[in-house]
Enzyme design. Structure first.
Site, PDB file in Angstrom:
ATOM      1  CB  SER A 175      -0.915   0.014   1.223  1.00 50.34           C
ATOM      2  OG  SER A 175      -0.145   0.160   2.408  1.00 50.34           O
ATOM      3  N   GLY A 176       2.134   1.147   0.305  1.00 48.66           N
ATOM      4  CA  GLY A 176       2.987   2.327   0.391  1.00 48.66           C
ATOM      5  C   GLY A 176       3.175   2.838   1.796  1.00 48.66           C
ATOM      6  N   GLY A 230       3.786  -5.616  10.726  1.00 46.84           N
ATOM      7  CA  GLY A 230       4.423  -5.149  11.949  1.00 46.84           C
ATOM      8  C   GLY A 230       5.322  -6.157  12.620  1.00 46.84           C
ATOM      9  CG  ASP A 274       6.860  -9.461   0.954  1.00 47.81           C
ATOM     10  OD1 ASP A 274       7.595  -8.486   0.726  1.00 47.81           O
ATOM     11  OD2 ASP A 274       6.076  -9.513   1.930  1.00 47.81           O
ATOM     12  CB  CYS A 297      20.480 -25.402  -6.533  1.00 48.64           C
ATOM     13  SG  CYS A 297      19.603 -23.999  -7.270  1.00 48.64           S
ATOM     14  CB  CYS A 303      19.332 -21.983 -10.292  1.00 46.97           C
ATOM     15  SG  CYS A 303      20.930 -21.593  -9.538  1.00 46.97           S
TER      16      CYS A 303
END
Length: 376
Positions: A93-94, A216, A266, A304, A306
């Site tokens: 939301s900023g 938070g 995230d 991995c 990748c």
């Protein structure tokens, strides 16, 4: 166009295996979302991000409203088209960036007045304008505007901050434009105080959001306090809606939070670490700038698949960082995001098999063994 939905496909203790269905495709949960603050995951092309298994990318209201501007993004076909990501996009939301980056900010009941950290220009962000900007960006998932309570905070300070966020959440919900396959998440606040978290969760669930975030946390309280807060918060959230822990964290944080019923995560950690030479691997964290890697002709992590691990040696990655070649951050960012997705994929499979606790324990045990050149 499909509706927005979350399907709980299975459970192992509090850990949940789910699927998020949206207008821009589906995502398997638990999910780690790549941070693309300004419309790009730093040091990666969209194809490279897709190749890691990432299904959701984040954009940020604060940064994108300052440049190039939400209306310009809309005119260019929306954020999905602009950044070559037709999949799910979640926009913050900023609020957090206003608190942490903006100059001369002033908070009142209406919203936040601040000066840009880029050029000092004046701006005003409210629940209504934040929601409108996210709509202009064409975010699949819009976040309610909130104040991220600083840590430490007294109970009185945390209560005042949380209640302001709850009033803003109500206004954010009223400003949200419902569309098939799009959703809005409310954000639970209340610092580390169980009673405030419960009050916040009750206020938000009464507004009927499509999903619920826990904000938070990971702001200095420490891992155990974060886990304790999750223990009292996630059981209060609807079982048929996704739960998103914002800004978290290390692979160990992810495992502990999944065990407590979180579905989405995230964090800038894997991409930021990749740009500075730090690699997350199945045997712990390695700093590729260290001289010990200069002659190591073996993969970063043989487990991995990748590009960095399949095609290049540790010695080459070390060389790239010592020479300040941009390919080093590109390869290591790709690896780190791939490794996070490997941890998430393993968690999903373990929950399905009813062995998540064993999976988490084995993964942590491998980290603790360290990078033994004879066994990695």
């Amino acid at each position: 166009m499909t509706g927005f939905a979350f399907h709980n496909l299975g459970q192992d203790g509090a850990a949940r295996r789910g699927r998020l269905v949206t207008a821009h495709g589906t995502a398997e949960t638990p999910a780690f979302m790549a941070v693309g603050t300004a419309g790009t995951v730093k040091a990666m092309t969209a194809d490279a991000v897709r190749a890691t298994g990432t299904e959701i990318v984040l954009g940020n209201t604060y940064h994108l409203m300052l440049r190039p501007g939400a209306e310009r993004v809309r005119a260019l076909g929306g954020l999905h088209r602009m950044m070559d990501w037709p999949g799910i996009i979640l926009t913050d939301s900023g609020g957090f960036q206003v608190m942490s980056l903006a100059k001369l900010r002033k908070i009142d009941e209406v919203g936040v007045t601040f000066r840009s950290h880029l050029d000092g220009s004046a701006h005003h962000l409210t629940p209504e304008s934040s929601t409108a900007i996210q709509n202009a960006l064409d975010a699949t998932i819009t976040m309610a505007f909130d104040e991220c309570t600083p840590f430490p905070a007294t109970h009185e300070q945390a209560a005042a901050s949380m209640r302001l966020s709850m009033r803003w959440a109500e206004r954010s919900r009223a400003a949200f434009e419902p569309r098939p396959g799009y959703g809005q998440f409310g954000i639970v606040q209340g610092s580390v105080f169980a009673d405030l978290r419960a009050e916040s969760a009750a206020a938000l669930t009464g507004l009927g959001f499509e999903g619920y975030a826990i904000g938070g946390l990971a702001v200095g309280e420490g891992q155990q306090a974060m886990f304790d807060t999750l223990d009292v918060t996630t059981p209060l959230l609807p079982t048929d809606r996704p739960r998103y822990l914002m800004g978290v964290g290390t692979p160990d944080d992810l495992l502990g939070s999944i065990a407590r019923g979180v579905d989405m995560f995230d964090c800038v950690m894997p991409t930021r670490a990749g740009r500075t030479g730090r690699a997350f691997t199945s045997r712990g964290i390695l700093n590729l700038r260290n001289a010990r890697f200069a002659a190591e002709d073996r993969p970063l992590d043989p487990a991995c698949p990748c590009l960095a691990c399949a095609r290049h040696s540790r010695a080459y990655l070390h060389h790239l960082f010592r020479c300040d070649e941009m390919l080093g951050p590109m390869l290591l960012t790709t690896h780190n995001l791939s490794y996070y997705q490997t941890v998430m994929r393993g968690a999903r499979e373990a929950i399905e098999a009813g062995r998540f606790a064993a999976y988490a324990a084995a993964t942590r045990d491998a980290w603790s063994q360290g990078d033994d050149r004879h066994t990695l």
